[in-house]
Motif scaffolding. Structure first.
Motif, PDB file in Angstrom:
ATOM      1  N   GLY A 152     -31.352  35.474 -86.878  1.00 51.25           N
ATOM      2  CA  GLY A 152     -32.526  36.132 -86.346  1.00 51.25           C
ATOM      3  C   GLY A 152     -33.767  35.272 -86.259  1.00 51.25           C
ATOM      4  N   VAL A 153     -33.855  34.207 -87.047  1.00 45.81           N
ATOM      5  CA  VAL A 153     -35.047  33.364 -87.001  1.00 45.81           C
ATOM      6  C   VAL A 153     -35.012  32.470 -85.766  1.00 45.81           C
ATOM      7  CG1 VAL A 153     -36.341  31.546 -88.203  1.00 45.81           C
ATOM      8  CG2 VAL A 153     -35.300  33.410 -89.505  1.00 45.81           C
ATOM      9  N   TRP A 154     -33.857  31.928 -85.449  1.00 43.98           N
ATOM     10  CA  TRP A 154     -33.702  30.996 -84.333  1.00 43.98           C
ATOM     11  C   TRP A 154     -32.812  31.568 -83.227  1.00 43.98           C
ATOM     12  CZ3 TRP A 154     -36.698  26.733 -84.342  1.00 43.98           C
ATOM     13  CH2 TRP A 154     -37.245  26.333 -85.555  1.00 43.98           C
ATOM     14  N   GLY A 155     -32.421  32.816 -83.361  1.00 45.09           N
ATOM     15  CA  GLY A 155     -31.552  33.438 -82.372  1.00 45.09           C
ATOM     16  C   GLY A 155     -30.502  34.289 -83.052  1.00 45.09           C
ATOM     17  N   PRO A 156     -29.614  34.860 -82.275  1.00 50.24           N
ATOM     18  CA  PRO A 156     -28.663  35.827 -82.826  1.00 50.24           C
ATOM     19  C   PRO A 156     -27.441  35.216 -83.528  1.00 50.24           C
ATOM     20  CG  PRO A 156     -28.324  35.609 -80.474  1.00 50.24           C
ATOM     21  CD  PRO A 156     -29.533  34.781 -80.815  1.00 50.24           C
ATOM     22  N   ILE A 157     -27.175  33.950 -83.328  1.00 46.81           N
ATOM     23  CA  ILE A 157     -25.988  33.346 -83.929  1.00 46.81           C
ATOM     24  C   ILE A 157     -26.256  33.090 -85.410  1.00 46.81           C
ATOM     25  CG2 ILE A 157     -24.398  31.382 -83.910  1.00 46.81           C
ATOM     26  CD1 ILE A 157     -25.037  31.126 -80.896  1.00 46.81           C
ATOM     27  N   PRO A 158     -25.444  33.666 -86.285  1.00 49.91           N
ATOM     28  CA  PRO A 158     -25.709  33.508 -87.721  1.00 49.91           C
ATOM     29  C   PRO A 158     -25.361  32.115 -88.237  1.00 49.91           C
ATOM     30  CG  PRO A 158     -23.701  34.752 -87.387  1.00 49.91           C
ATOM     31  CD  PRO A 158     -24.295  34.526 -86.018  1.00 49.91           C
ATOM     32  N   MET A 159     -26.134  31.676 -89.227  1.00 49.34           N
ATOM     33  CA  MET A 159     -25.800  30.463 -89.939  1.00 49.34           C
ATOM     34  C   MET A 159     -24.922  30.885 -91.116  1.00 49.34           C
ATOM     35  SD  MET A 159     -28.189  27.511 -91.639  1.00 49.34           S
ATOM     36  CE  MET A 159     -28.405  28.165 -93.284  1.00 49.34           C
TER      37      MET A 159
ATOM     38  N   ALA B 290     -38.357  21.244 -89.194  1.00 51.43           N
ATOM     39  CA  ALA B 290     -39.453  20.586 -89.910  1.00 51.43           C
ATOM     40  C   ALA B 290     -40.805  20.987 -89.317  1.00 51.43           C
ATOM     41  CB  ALA B 290     -39.276  19.072 -89.866  1.00 51.43           C
ATOM     42  N   ALA B 291     -40.889  21.035 -87.989  1.00 50.78           N
ATOM     43  CA  ALA B 291     -42.146  21.407 -87.328  1.00 50.78           C
ATOM     44  C   ALA B 291     -42.517  22.858 -87.621  1.00 50.78           C
ATOM     45  CB  ALA B 291     -42.035  21.173 -85.823  1.00 50.78           C
ATOM     46  N   LYS B 292     -41.533  23.741 -87.591  1.00 50.07           N
ATOM     47  CA  LYS B 292     -41.796  25.171 -87.830  1.00 50.07           C
ATOM     48  C   LYS B 292     -42.346  25.411 -89.231  1.00 50.07           C
ATOM     49  CE  LYS B 292     -39.549  29.713 -87.905  1.00 50.07           C
ATOM     50  NZ  LYS B 292     -40.306  30.422 -86.901  1.00 50.07           N
ATOM     51  N   TYR B 293     -41.823  24.700 -90.207  1.00 47.89           N
ATOM     52  CA  TYR B 293     -42.200  24.948 -91.596  1.00 47.89           C
ATOM     53  C   TYR B 293     -43.257  23.979 -92.132  1.00 47.89           C
ATOM     54  CZ  TYR B 293     -38.510  28.373 -91.711  1.00 47.89           C
ATOM     55  OH  TYR B 293     -37.730  29.472 -91.453  1.00 47.89           O
ATOM     56  N   LYS B 294     -43.779  23.109 -91.280  1.00 49.35           N
ATOM     57  CA  LYS B 294     -44.809  22.160 -91.705  1.00 49.35           C
ATOM     58  C   LYS B 294     -46.005  22.932 -92.266  1.00 49.35           C
ATOM     59  CE  LYS B 294     -47.522  18.249 -90.200  1.00 49.35           C
ATOM     60  NZ  LYS B 294     -47.790  17.309 -89.136  1.00 49.35           N
ATOM     61  N   GLY B 295     -46.418  22.547 -93.444  1.00 44.10           N
ATOM     62  CA  GLY B 295     -47.570  23.193 -94.074  1.00 44.10           C
ATOM     63  C   GLY B 295     -47.249  24.467 -94.831  1.00 44.10           C
ATOM     64  N   ASP B 296     -46.003  24.929 -94.783  1.00 43.94           N
ATOM     65  CA  ASP B 296     -45.599  26.145 -95.497  1.00 43.94           C
ATOM     66  C   ASP B 296     -45.218  25.750 -96.918  1.00 43.94           C
ATOM     67  OD1 ASP B 296     -44.313  28.350 -96.597  1.00 43.94           O
ATOM     68  OD2 ASP B 296     -43.230  28.849 -94.761  1.00 43.94           O
ATOM     69  N   LYS B 297     -46.036  26.112 -97.885  1.00 46.32           N
ATOM     70  CA  LYS B 297     -45.790  25.708 -99.267  1.00 46.32           C
ATOM     71  C   LYS B 297     -44.529  26.354 -99.850  1.00 46.32           C
ATOM     72  CE  LYS B 297     -48.993  29.153-101.217  1.00 46.32           C
ATOM     73  NZ  LYS B 297     -47.989  30.046-101.745  1.00 46.32           N
ATOM     74  N   ASP B 298     -44.045  27.412 -99.241  1.00 43.70           N
ATOM     75  CA  ASP B 298     -42.845  28.091 -99.720  1.00 43.70           C
ATOM     76  C   ASP B 298     -41.590  27.695 -98.947  1.00 43.70           C
ATOM     77  OD1 ASP B 298     -44.389  29.592-101.570  1.00 43.70           O
ATOM     78  OD2 ASP B 298     -44.916  31.016 -99.985  1.00 43.70           O
ATOM     79  N   ALA B 299     -41.714  26.720 -98.067  1.00 43.47           N
ATOM     80  CA  ALA B 299     -40.605  26.355 -97.181  1.00 43.47           C
ATOM     81  C   ALA B 299     -39.360  25.924 -97.942  1.00 43.47           C
ATOM     82  CB  ALA B 299     -41.041  25.254 -96.216  1.00 43.47           C
ATOM     83  N   VAL B 300     -39.510  25.114 -98.969  1.00 47.71           N
ATOM     84  CA  VAL B 300     -38.329  24.629 -99.695  1.00 47.71           C
ATOM     85  C   VAL B 300     -37.555  25.807-100.278  1.00 47.71           C
ATOM     86  CG1 VAL B 300     -37.503  23.250-101.645  1.00 47.71           C
ATOM     87  CG2 VAL B 300     -39.284  22.344-100.146  1.00 47.71           C
ATOM     88  N   ALA B 301     -38.242  26.684-100.965  1.00 53.26           N
ATOM     89  CA  ALA B 301     -37.569  27.839-101.575  1.00 53.26           C
ATOM     90  C   ALA B 301     -36.922  28.735-100.510  1.00 53.26           C
ATOM     91  CB  ALA B 301     -38.552  28.639-102.416  1.00 53.26           C
ATOM     92  N   LYS B 302     -37.643  28.989 -99.424  1.00 57.01           N
ATOM     93  CA  LYS B 302     -37.103  29.827 -98.342  1.00 57.01           C
ATOM     94  C   LYS B 302     -35.830  29.217 -97.759  1.00 57.01           C
ATOM     95  CE  LYS B 302     -41.556  31.391 -96.527  1.00 57.01           C
ATOM     96  NZ  LYS B 302     -42.484  31.250 -95.396  1.00 57.01           N
TER      97      LYS B 302
ATOM     98  N   SER C  47     -32.697  22.026 -83.927  1.00 61.06           N
ATOM     99  CA  SER C  47     -32.690  20.642 -84.412  1.00 61.06           C
ATOM    100  C   SER C  47     -33.413  20.606 -85.755  1.00 61.06           C
ATOM    101  CB  SER C  47     -33.393  19.715 -83.418  1.00 61.06           C
ATOM    102  OG  SER C  47     -34.789  19.879 -83.476  1.00 61.06           O
ATOM    103  N   TYR C  48     -33.074  19.619 -86.554  1.00 62.82           N
ATOM    104  CA  TYR C  48     -33.756  19.464 -87.834  1.00 62.82           C
ATOM    105  C   TYR C  48     -35.233  19.175 -87.618  1.00 62.82           C
ATOM    106  CZ  TYR C  48     -29.155  19.334 -90.031  1.00 62.82           C
ATOM    107  OH  TYR C  48     -27.900  19.641 -90.478  1.00 62.82           O
ATOM    108  N   GLN C  49     -35.571  18.459 -86.571  1.00 52.87           N
ATOM    109  CA  GLN C  49     -36.979  18.173 -86.288  1.00 52.87           C
ATOM    110  C   GLN C  49     -37.736  19.451 -85.925  1.00 52.87           C
ATOM    111  OE1 GLN C  49     -36.815  14.961 -83.446  1.00 52.87           O
ATOM    112  NE2 GLN C  49     -36.451  13.440 -85.053  1.00 52.87           N
TER     113      GLN C  49
END
Length: 109
Positions: free
Chosen positions: A77-84, A54-66, A49-51
């Motif tokens: 690999g970040v959220w499971g095996p199904i590729p985006m 948002a929770a995973k990357y909260k406080g990560d100053k590099d989140a936008v670029a990543k 979910s988008y929420q």
């Protein structure tokens, strides 16, 4: 009185967190690029979910670029095996609009 001031400050902080997020443009981009087929605002579909994002990357100053890089290049690999799937033709500006919206919790307004 003190509780009212604290509540007002918290509400203002929430509003400021969404300031600058172009909800209409982000929603249009998410629909036009099939993002909503795999993601929902508040529940896991194929992807997180988008929420949750948002929770995973909260406080990560590099989140936008990543996340702009992830939107444009795809990945897995970040959220499971199904590729985006990648969106290489999406402009950096459009990817940033989407990412800013997601990091704000994908507000509807």
């Amino acid at each position: 009185m003190k509780k009212m001031l604290i509540a007002a400050a918290m509400l203002a902080g929430t509003t400021l967190a969404h300031a600058g997020v172009d909800v209409a443009a982000a929603t249009k981009l998410a629909q036009a690029n099939a993002c909503m087929g795999c993601h929902a605002v508040d529940k896991k579909l194929v992807g997180p979910s988008y929420q949750d994002v948002a929770a995973k990357y909260k406080g990560d100053k590099d989140a936008v670029a990543k996340l702009v890089k992830k939107v444009k290049g795809g990945g897995s690999g970040v959220w499971g095996p199904i590729p985006m799937p990648a969106h290489p033709s999406m402009s950096d500006a459009d990817a940033k609009i989407l990412v800013d919206w997601v990091l704000a919790g994908a507000p509807a307004k």
